[in-house]
Motif scaffolding. Structure first.
Motif, PDB file in Angstrom:
ATOM      1  N   THR A  19      -9.892  -5.457  -6.990  1.00  0.00           N
ATOM      2  CA  THR A  19      -8.812  -6.426  -6.971  1.00  0.00           C
ATOM      3  C   THR A  19      -8.113  -6.406  -5.616  1.00  0.00           C
ATOM      4  O   THR A  19      -7.715  -5.347  -5.128  1.00  0.00           O
ATOM      5  N   THR A  20      -7.977  -7.584  -5.027  1.00  0.00           N
ATOM      6  CA  THR A  20      -7.298  -7.703  -3.737  1.00  0.00           C
ATOM      7  C   THR A  20      -5.790  -7.606  -3.943  1.00  0.00           C
ATOM      8  O   THR A  20      -5.298  -7.633  -5.074  1.00  0.00           O
ATOM      9  N   LEU A  21      -5.066  -7.543  -2.850  1.00  0.00           N
ATOM     10  CA  LEU A  21      -3.601  -7.497  -2.930  1.00  0.00           C
ATOM     11  C   LEU A  21      -3.015  -8.743  -3.590  1.00  0.00           C
ATOM     12  O   LEU A  21      -1.926  -8.699  -4.132  1.00  0.00           O
ATOM     13  N   THR A  22      -3.750  -9.849  -3.537  1.00  0.00           N
ATOM     14  CA  THR A  22      -3.269 -11.097  -4.141  1.00  0.00           C
ATOM     15  C   THR A  22      -3.757 -11.272  -5.576  1.00  0.00           C
ATOM     16  O   THR A  22      -3.536 -12.314  -6.184  1.00  0.00           O
ATOM     17  N   GLY A  23      -4.444 -10.249  -6.123  1.00  0.00           N
ATOM     18  CA  GLY A  23      -4.847 -10.286  -7.522  1.00  0.00           C
ATOM     19  C   GLY A  23      -6.202 -10.923  -7.786  1.00  0.00           C
ATOM     20  O   GLY A  23      -6.589 -11.102  -8.943  1.00  0.00           O
ATOM     21  N   GLU A  24      -6.944 -11.263  -6.755  1.00  0.00           N
ATOM     22  CA  GLU A  24      -8.269 -11.861  -6.928  1.00  0.00           C
ATOM     23  C   GLU A  24      -9.329 -10.770  -6.985  1.00  0.00           C
ATOM     24  O   GLU A  24      -9.163  -9.709  -6.408  1.00  0.00           O
TER      25      GLU A  24
ATOM     26  N   PHE B 191      -0.160  10.675  -7.448  1.00  0.00           N
ATOM     27  CA  PHE B 191       0.100  11.994  -6.893  1.00  0.00           C
ATOM     28  C   PHE B 191       1.535  12.082  -6.395  1.00  0.00           C
ATOM     29  O   PHE B 191       1.846  11.648  -5.296  1.00  0.00           O
ATOM     30  N   GLY B 192       2.398  12.597  -7.222  1.00  0.00           N
ATOM     31  CA  GLY B 192       3.792  12.782  -6.851  1.00  0.00           C
ATOM     32  C   GLY B 192       4.573  11.491  -6.676  1.00  0.00           C
ATOM     33  O   GLY B 192       5.609  11.488  -6.031  1.00  0.00           O
ATOM     34  N   GLY B 193       4.085  10.382  -7.236  1.00  0.00           N
ATOM     35  CA  GLY B 193       4.790   9.104  -7.120  1.00  0.00           C
ATOM     36  C   GLY B 193       4.974   8.664  -5.680  1.00  0.00           C
ATOM     37  O   GLY B 193       5.992   8.060  -5.340  1.00  0.00           O
ATOM     38  N   GLN B 194       3.982   8.933  -4.828  1.00  0.00           N
ATOM     39  CA  GLN B 194       4.125   8.702  -3.399  1.00  0.00           C
ATOM     40  C   GLN B 194       3.726   7.298  -2.943  1.00  0.00           C
ATOM     41  O   GLN B 194       3.697   7.017  -1.750  1.00  0.00           O
ATOM     42  N   GLU B 195       3.428   6.418  -3.901  1.00  0.00           N
ATOM     43  CA  GLU B 195       3.141   5.026  -3.571  1.00  0.00           C
ATOM     44  C   GLU B 195       3.860   4.126  -4.576  1.00  0.00           C
ATOM     45  O   GLU B 195       3.249   3.445  -5.382  1.00  0.00           O
ATOM     46  N   PRO B 196       5.211   4.126  -4.536  1.00  0.00           N
ATOM     47  CA  PRO B 196       5.982   3.397  -5.540  1.00  0.00           C
ATOM     48  C   PRO B 196       6.092   1.889  -5.303  1.00  0.00           C
ATOM     49  O   PRO B 196       6.449   1.148  -6.210  1.00  0.00           O
ATOM     50  N   GLY B 197       5.793   1.410  -4.121  1.00  0.00           N
ATOM     51  CA  GLY B 197       6.010   0.014  -3.775  1.00  0.00           C
ATOM     52  C   GLY B 197       5.052  -0.951  -4.451  1.00  0.00           C
ATOM     53  O   GLY B 197       4.035  -0.569  -5.016  1.00  0.00           O
ATOM     54  N   SER B 198       5.409  -2.226  -4.341  1.00  0.00           N
ATOM     55  CA  SER B 198       4.528  -3.291  -4.828  1.00  0.00           C
ATOM     56  C   SER B 198       3.387  -3.462  -3.830  1.00  0.00           C
ATOM     57  O   SER B 198       3.435  -2.941  -2.707  1.00  0.00           O
ATOM     58  N   ASN B 199       2.380  -4.234  -4.217  1.00  0.00           N
ATOM     59  CA  ASN B 199       1.261  -4.487  -3.301  1.00  0.00           C
ATOM     60  C   ASN B 199       1.751  -5.113  -2.000  1.00  0.00           C
ATOM     61  O   ASN B 199       1.301  -4.739  -0.914  1.00  0.00           O
ATOM     62  N   THR B 200       2.680  -6.037  -2.084  1.00  0.00           N
ATOM     63  CA  THR B 200       3.223  -6.694  -0.885  1.00  0.00           C
ATOM     64  C   THR B 200       3.970  -5.689  -0.017  1.00  0.00           C
ATOM     65  O   THR B 200       3.793  -5.668   1.207  1.00  0.00           O
ATOM     66  N   GLU B 201       4.786  -4.845  -0.628  1.00  0.00           N
ATOM     67  CA  GLU B 201       5.534  -3.831   0.126  1.00  0.00           C
ATOM     68  C   GLU B 201       4.597  -2.849   0.820  1.00  0.00           C
ATOM     69  O   GLU B 201       4.835  -2.438   1.954  1.00  0.00           O
ATOM     70  N   ILE B 202       3.520  -2.488   0.137  1.00  0.00           N
ATOM     71  CA  ILE B 202       2.551  -1.554   0.713  1.00  0.00           C
ATOM     72  C   ILE B 202       1.919  -2.164   1.957  1.00  0.00           C
ATOM     73  O   ILE B 202       1.844  -1.525   3.010  1.00  0.00           O
TER      74      ILE B 202
ATOM     75  N   ILE C  90      -6.765  -3.606   2.664  1.00  0.00           N
ATOM     76  CA  ILE C  90      -6.035  -2.790   1.695  1.00  0.00           C
ATOM     77  C   ILE C  90      -6.058  -3.578   0.382  1.00  0.00           C
ATOM     78  O   ILE C  90      -5.760  -4.767   0.361  1.00  0.00           O
ATOM     79  N   PHE C  91      -6.402  -2.897  -0.690  1.00  0.00           N
ATOM     80  CA  PHE C  91      -6.563  -3.546  -1.980  1.00  0.00           C
ATOM     81  C   PHE C  91      -5.374  -3.249  -2.889  1.00  0.00           C
ATOM     82  O   PHE C  91      -4.451  -2.536  -2.509  1.00  0.00           O
TER      83      PHE C  91
END
Length: 162
Positions: free
Chosen positions: A10-15, A67-78, A92-93
């Motif tokens: 799945t891409t960042l845009t959900g496709e 792993f330790g909640g180290q990627e809390p952001g949305s796909n757009t924020e990431i 980046i997916f």
């Protein structure tokens, strides 16, 4: 024998995107996180990509919050974080899980093909890296603490292969 080309992600845009589009290229597939002690590896990953992309290297990053909640952001924020802080322009997916019952099928396959330390299939932390040859086979797994420079000899050998 299955290869990574049998999977869609799945891409960042959900496709949905088939990994078959990367046939004939050497890949580094890595689970990433924005707030990890290894996050600075983005700098080296981007440098590796810039150095070898013309020869056929592609890096595919998969954010993971297991792993330790180290990627809390949305796909757009990431994506914004990676571009702003590290100048990342490799794919980046969408955020995934790499372990457990909801693990992304691609990562289940990667772990079956290349086990980790002491034969473990489980991914232990962010920035576990898998190197894939031009035919879609998993050839090497690198632990998070391994430097990106450690991948270079393997990548060079695979890029030079006919």
């Amino acid at each position: 024998m299955p290869t990574i080309y049998d999977f869609s992600v799945t891409t960042l845009t959900g496709e949905q995107q088939s990994l078959a589009q990367y046939q004939g290229q050497v890949l580094v597939i890595v689970n990433v996180a924005s707030q990890c002690v290894f996050t600075t590896q983005y700098v080296q990953l981007q440098a590796l990509y810039e150095r070898y992309r013309a020869q056929g290297l592609v890096i595919l990053a998969f954010p993971c919050n297991q792993f330790g909640g180290q990627e809390p952001g949305s796909n757009t924020e990431i994506m914004q974080f990676c571009q702003l802080h590290f100048g990342v322009d490799f794919p980046i997916f969408a955020k995934i899980e790499v372990n457990g019952p909801n693990a992304e099928p691609l990562f289940r396959f990667l772990k079956q093909q290349q086990r980790g330390f002491l034969g473990s299939r489980r991914i232990k932390w962010n920035f576990t890296k898998f190197v894939i040859d031009k035919e879609g086979h998993v050839v090497k797994r690198f632990a998070p603490y391994r430097k990106i420079a450690d991948l270079q000899p393997v990548i060079e050998k695979l890029l030079a292969a006919a």
